[in-house]
Scaffold this active site. Structure first.
Site, PDB file in Angstrom:
ATOM      1  N   GLY A   1     -23.896 -22.718  24.795  1.00 53.70           N
ATOM      2  CA  GLY A   1     -22.482 -22.966  24.525  1.00 53.70           C
ATOM      3  C   GLY A   1     -21.927 -24.022  25.451  1.00 53.70           C
ATOM      4  O   GLY A   1     -22.639 -24.623  26.252  1.00 53.70           O
ATOM      5  N   GLU A   2     -20.596 -24.238  25.325  1.00 50.86           N
ATOM      6  CA  GLU A   2     -19.940 -25.276  26.109  1.00 50.86           C
ATOM      7  C   GLU A   2     -18.545 -24.825  26.489  1.00 50.86           C
ATOM      8  O   GLU A   2     -17.844 -24.191  25.678  1.00 50.86           O
ATOM      9  CB  GLU A   2     -19.873 -26.582  25.309  1.00 50.86           C
ATOM     10  CG  GLU A   2     -19.299 -27.754  26.088  1.00 50.86           C
ATOM     11  CD  GLU A   2     -19.524 -29.077  25.369  1.00 50.86           C
ATOM     12  OE1 GLU A   2     -20.180 -29.050  24.307  1.00 50.86           O
ATOM     13  OE2 GLU A   2     -19.050 -30.107  25.871  1.00 50.86           O
TER      14      GLU A   2
ATOM     15  N   GLY B   1     -14.924 -25.724  29.307  1.00 47.20           N
ATOM     16  CA  GLY B   1     -14.080 -26.817  29.747  1.00 47.20           C
ATOM     17  C   GLY B   1     -14.706 -27.656  30.850  1.00 47.20           C
ATOM     18  O   GLY B   1     -14.451 -28.848  30.947  1.00 47.20           O
ATOM     19  N   MET B   2     -15.539 -27.024  31.723  1.00 47.77           N
ATOM     20  CA  MET B   2     -16.120 -27.762  32.835  1.00 47.77           C
ATOM     21  C   MET B   2     -17.586 -28.094  32.625  1.00 47.77           C
ATOM     22  O   MET B   2     -18.147 -28.906  33.364  1.00 47.77           O
ATOM     23  CB  MET B   2     -15.962 -26.981  34.137  1.00 47.77           C
ATOM     24  CG  MET B   2     -14.539 -26.943  34.669  1.00 47.77           C
ATOM     25  SD  MET B   2     -14.458 -26.125  36.283  1.00 47.77           S
ATOM     26  CE  MET B   2     -15.390 -27.287  37.295  1.00 47.77           C
ATOM     27  N   GLY B   3     -18.260 -27.481  31.658  1.00 49.23           N
ATOM     28  CA  GLY B   3     -19.676 -27.778  31.513  1.00 49.23           C
ATOM     29  C   GLY B   3     -20.330 -27.065  30.354  1.00 49.23           C
ATOM     30  O   GLY B   3     -19.685 -26.354  29.587  1.00 49.23           O
TER      31      GLY B   3
ATOM     32  N   VAL C   1     -23.657 -24.591  28.908  1.00 49.94           N
ATOM     33  CA  VAL C   1     -24.462 -23.444  29.343  1.00 49.94           C
ATOM     34  C   VAL C   1     -25.749 -23.421  28.538  1.00 49.94           C
ATOM     35  O   VAL C   1     -25.727 -23.552  27.307  1.00 49.94           O
ATOM     36  CB  VAL C   1     -23.700 -22.121  29.171  1.00 49.94           C
ATOM     37  CG1 VAL C   1     -24.537 -20.965  29.700  1.00 49.94           C
ATOM     38  CG2 VAL C   1     -22.370 -22.171  29.912  1.00 49.94           C
TER      39      VAL C   1
ATOM     40  N   LYS D   1     -25.550 -23.146  33.994  1.00 50.57           N
ATOM     41  CA  LYS D   1     -24.363 -23.929  33.659  1.00 50.57           C
ATOM     42  C   LYS D   1     -24.435 -25.268  34.373  1.00 50.57           C
ATOM     43  O   LYS D   1     -24.688 -25.333  35.576  1.00 50.57           O
ATOM     44  CB  LYS D   1     -23.105 -23.176  34.084  1.00 50.57           C
ATOM     45  CG  LYS D   1     -21.808 -23.933  33.827  1.00 50.57           C
ATOM     46  CD  LYS D   1     -20.614 -23.085  34.214  1.00 50.57           C
ATOM     47  CE  LYS D   1     -19.314 -23.844  33.995  1.00 50.57           C
ATOM     48  NZ  LYS D   1     -18.143 -23.025  34.365  1.00 50.57           N
TER      49      LYS D   1
ATOM     50  N   ASP E   1      -9.646 -16.998  34.231  1.00 51.78           N
ATOM     51  CA  ASP E   1      -9.911 -17.388  32.840  1.00 51.78           C
ATOM     52  C   ASP E   1     -10.491 -16.213  32.063  1.00 51.78           C
ATOM     53  O   ASP E   1     -11.451 -16.354  31.312  1.00 51.78           O
ATOM     54  CB  ASP E   1     -10.868 -18.582  32.798  1.00 51.78           C
ATOM     55  CG  ASP E   1     -10.908 -19.236  31.417  1.00 51.78           C
ATOM     56  OD1 ASP E   1      -9.937 -19.059  30.645  1.00 51.78           O
ATOM     57  OD2 ASP E   1     -11.902 -19.921  31.109  1.00 51.78           O
TER      58      ASP E   1
END
Length: 848
Positions: A52-53, A55-57, A59, A74, A169
């Site tokens: 997956g993806e 906001g910062m990177g 995975v 990540k 978050d």
């Protein structure tokens, strides 16, 4: 990396050496991050597939080459790995998360930097599905299962909070559901990736004003960019719990911005509104309400306590699948001193009255209900404050009804000789901060405070009222009333008379309450209340306000207050909608004139007429109407505010300031008044005072556009570039779709030297819909870049459209210096019946 970069906002491609998009300032990103599948990261993690993806990177699923242990790895987003702040945040998240050791938190194995400069973090891989995937697949969960998930998440958060770590978050995507050995749910909280050590010195690496998190599940303090503590996670967990129990979130609206703003202005919807087929015990409703309090200090202070409470409360429930209906409890929070016999007749109007009454508080209290603290008083018992009544079961319909009754009660008491009333807008603001009776007494110099509660039943509504001594905090009198729809007017009279009796004051007799209200038609009154609810929200709601006021005058054509509201709303549509002012303002004037003709003693009707004339740039007629409104009722703070705006628009600054100061004394916690006062002070060259007033307005109500933009413009004027930049970024985050806000931000960026961002925003505004709102925005933006020809062209388009923008422009400030003295500028001012000679800056020599 040498691949080309692309802007995630405008999708324009740039060469590798570029970092920011010159059009909109966005950070550029390298494309094609999936190419690393099959490679070895940090010489020990074999990348198997992309998971997956965020906001910062990105995975990835990877396997340690020696230990054969699977991990979720990540990687920081390509293109941001040269950002020192981002790297610092990434390393800090890893260090924080690795300190947490709890079975309900995914463990951190490793973190660091690869030889080719990629920043990575390796964490426990959970073989299960995310909570968001589960909810998408199944819909709402059984309450017992949902509560157990909340408990496990809360237990993990509790350990993190004890270490000073805030997740920041929390959302369904970051909650994984696996199966334990017994087959029961095993919950793992993942990605403390943007968590921070609460109060740690390293917080400075997070840029000022940066709100980290997912807006859909962010707490109010996160949305406002304020300091965030562990109770922010509890609020987010409350939103997650609500979603699990109902399948939806507790706030709804037509736009995402409207939904977010409701977290500041409204109470969450009750569970029973979203799933009425479930028998929700009061204990469940209380636990959810406690978790979702807007003020962080009013929420649960312990995540584990919230989890335990919810599990215990859900245990009281019958099987949720039976669809059993919850029974209304008969007992009230306070003892009942006496109660008239309840009417058992089912009235078909009852449902309508109860539903529409949810909007009375903001409607009448906020706009026509701002009666002031009258002269004299002190802390005597005959100086009184009326609080909006509280809903006992969290039903928003009850909220509307209770606050509507409180407003009508205050209107009744304002007519009583010998009684003085505190400003209702300010009283409501103080109540929302959980002030005590004594606090209210000290703030407003009143000796008595009226408060109450409402509870709705199928055929009736029960209202409890109590009168408290603000000096001692003791309840002096308490009464309970039960009524049906046809009694909605008379119950207000009964309550007012009983309180007046307790105060040993006799109500004035005369025209009767129906005449004071302007109607005895329940339908008309309901639509009137709905209309004022919509009008008070402004923005896109103005169209609905017009619709409801039109229905009200259709039901009762002699209803003066509804005609006044219609005039106000039609006038406001020229500000908040892309309508033709030349067509709408004559209709607005007809409505205001009808209100005056029907009730020549109504200050509200004359205020409506004054506002319409002001928007039509008929300054003398507007002033005459405002003066008449003051003669009829010198305590209406909003008349003072609108009159003050007219006066500073035409250049009469000392008179303007006197009116605004009077209005602020009448209603000291009114955000619009403080914002307007800031504008007047700025024109007078009193920059420091203007900044204090603007910040006070923003503190009181950050949803008021005037408060938002005044803070920004005055920070720029006062030379506070860093603070202005932070505030501008905050505005773009939360109200960036508003054209005038965008124009003001573009002006600010240009003035503080960030010309690339200003020009990028101007380019975006120039592509906006061709209406006068875009031209108002462009006028401000061009003035910021000192492009006088384009500024004058945009200003001319606004003037020719008859848009009433003069009431919001800063002609006597440095904003208009680039065009001041230009013959075209003087011509446009005269076209608006303004005298250029009277609109010169007062303190030109002292401006920065």
């Amino acid at each position: 990396m040498s691949a080309a970069k692309r802007c995630p906002t405008c999708d324009t491609e740039y060469p590798p050496e570029e970092r920011f998009c010159p059009k909109d300032g966005a950070i550029l990103r390298v494309q094609g991050g999936a190419d690393i599948v099959g490679s070895i990261i940090a010489e020990r993690y074999h990348v198997l597939q992309k998971l997956g993806e965020g906001g910062m990177g990105q995975v990835y699923l990877a396997e340690h080459v020696k230990m054969r242990r699977k991990s979720a790895v990540k990687l920081m987003n390509p293109g941001t790995d040269q950002d020192a702040d981002a790297i610092a945040r990434f390393n800090r998240e890893a260090a924080n998360a690795s300190r947490i050791n709890h079975p309900n938190v995914a463990g951190i194995y490793d973190f660091g930097e690869t030889t080719d400069g990629m920043i990575f973090l390796a964490m426990e891989y959970i073989e299960g599905e995310s909570l968001s995937a589960l909810l998408h697949r199944t819909g709402p969960l059984q309450p017992a299962r949902a509560a157990d998930i909340v408990r496990q998440v809360a237990d993990g958060l509790g350990v993190a909070h004890e270490l000073g770590i805030v997740h920041r978050d929390l959302k369904p995507d970051n909650i994984m559901i696996a199966k334990g050995r017994s087959g029961a749910d095993l919950v793992k909280v993942v990605d403390f990736g943007i968590a921070k050590a609460a109060g740690a010195a390293s917080d400075k690496v997070t840029r000022t004003g940066l709100s980290v998190g997912t807006p859909e599940y962010m707490s109010p303090e996160q949305l406002a960019g304020d300091a965030v503590g562990h109770t922010s996670d509890i609020y987010s967990l409350g939103l997650v719990a609500f979603r699990m129990l109902t399948g939806v979130l507790p706030f709804e609206g037509r736009t995402s911005q409207e939904v977010l703003m409701k977290r500041f202005t409204e109470s969450p919807r009750p569970l029973s509104e979203c799933r009425p087929e479930v028998a929700w015990p009061e204990s469940v409703l209380r636990a959810m309400q406690h978790a979702l309090e807007a003020r962080s200090e009013d929420r649960y202070q312990s995540a584990t306590a919230y989890g335990a409470d919810l599990v215990a409360a859900v245990a009281e429930m019958p099987d949720a699948s039976t669809g059993a209906t919850q029974l209304m409890r008969e007992s009230l929070v306070v003892p009942i001193a006496a109660e008239p016999a309840a009417t058992s007749v089912t009235n078909p109007m009852m449902r309508r009255v109860a539903i529409v009454s949810v909007v009375a508080c903001v409607a009448v209290l906020g706009w026509f209900g701002a009666n002031a603290l009258r002269a004299g008083g002190g802390n005597s018992r005959n100086a009184i404050a009326v609080l909006p009544f509280e809903s006992l079961n969290g039903d928003t319909a009850n909220t509307y009804l209770g606050e509507g009754i409180a407003d009508e009660l205050a209107t009744s008491l304002a007519k009583v000789p010998g009684l003085t009333l505190a400003g209702r807008t300010s009283v409501r603001a103080l109540r929302d901060r959980q002030a005590t009776i004594r606090d209210i007494g000290r703030e407003f110099h009143v000796g008595s405070v009226v408060q109450g509660s409402v509870r709705r039943y199928p055929d009736s509504v029960r209202v409890t009222v109590e009168l408290g001594n603000a000096n001692t905090g003791v309840v002096a009198w308490r009464e309970n009333y039960t009524y049906v729809a046809k009694d909605v007017f008379t119950v207000q009279d009964v309550i007012a008379r009983e309180i007046a009796k307790e105060l040993k004051v006799t109500l004035a007799t005369g025209t009767g309450r129906a005449a004071e209200r302007g109607t005895s038609n329940v339908d008309a009154y309901d639509d009137y209340l709905r209309g004022y609810y919509q009008y008070s929200r402004r923005g896109a709601r103005i169209a609905k306000a017009i619709e409801y006021f039109s229905l009200a005058v259709g039901a009762d054509s002699s209803f003066a207050r509804a005609w006044a509201g219609l005039g106000l709303s039609l006038a406001a549509s020229t500000i908040y909608g892309g309508v033709d002012a030349a067509d709408v303002l004559p209709r607005a004037l007809q409505a205001a004139e009808r209100a005056v003709a029907l009730d020549p003693k109504s200050a509200e009707a004359y205020m409506s007429m004054g506002l319409v004339h002001t928007y039509a740039q008929r300054w003398t007629k507007g002033e005459d109407a405002y003066k008449q409104a003051i003669v009829l009722d010198s305590t209406l703070a909003l008349v003072r505010m609108h009159y003050g705006r007219l006066l500073f628009t035409v250049g009469r600054l000392p008179e303007s300031l006197a009116q605004l100061e009077r209005g602020k004394r009448l209603d000291p916690l009114n955000a619009n008044l403080h914002a307007t006062m800031a504008s007047a002070l700025w024109r007078l060259g009193r920059g420091a005072d203007a900044e204090l007033s603007a910040k006070r307005a923003f503190e009181l109500d950050s949803t008021v556009n005037a408060a938002r933009t005044q803070v920004l413009m005055i920070l720029v004027s006062n030379g506070k570039a860093d603070e202005a930049r932070a505030h501008a970024n905050r505005l773009l985050t939360y109200v960036g779709t508003d054209l005038v806000v965008r124009g003001t931000v573009a002006y600010a960026f240009a003035r503080i030297g960030d010309m690339p961002r200003a020009l990028a925003m101007i380019d975006s505004l120039e592509r906006s819909a061709a209406d006068s709102r875009a031209d108002v925005a462009l006028t401000r933006a061009y003035l910021g870049t000192r492009d006088a020809p384009k500024a004058l062209a945009a200003m001319e388009r606004v003037v020719n459209s008859h848009r009433p923008f003069a009431v919001s422009q800063e002609f006597q400030t440095e904003m208009f210096d680039p065009v001041r003295g230009n013959p075209k500028y003087d011509e446009l001012l005269r076209k608006m019946d303004l005298d250029p000679a009277k609109l010169q800056p007062v303190a030109a020599g002292t401006r920065p």
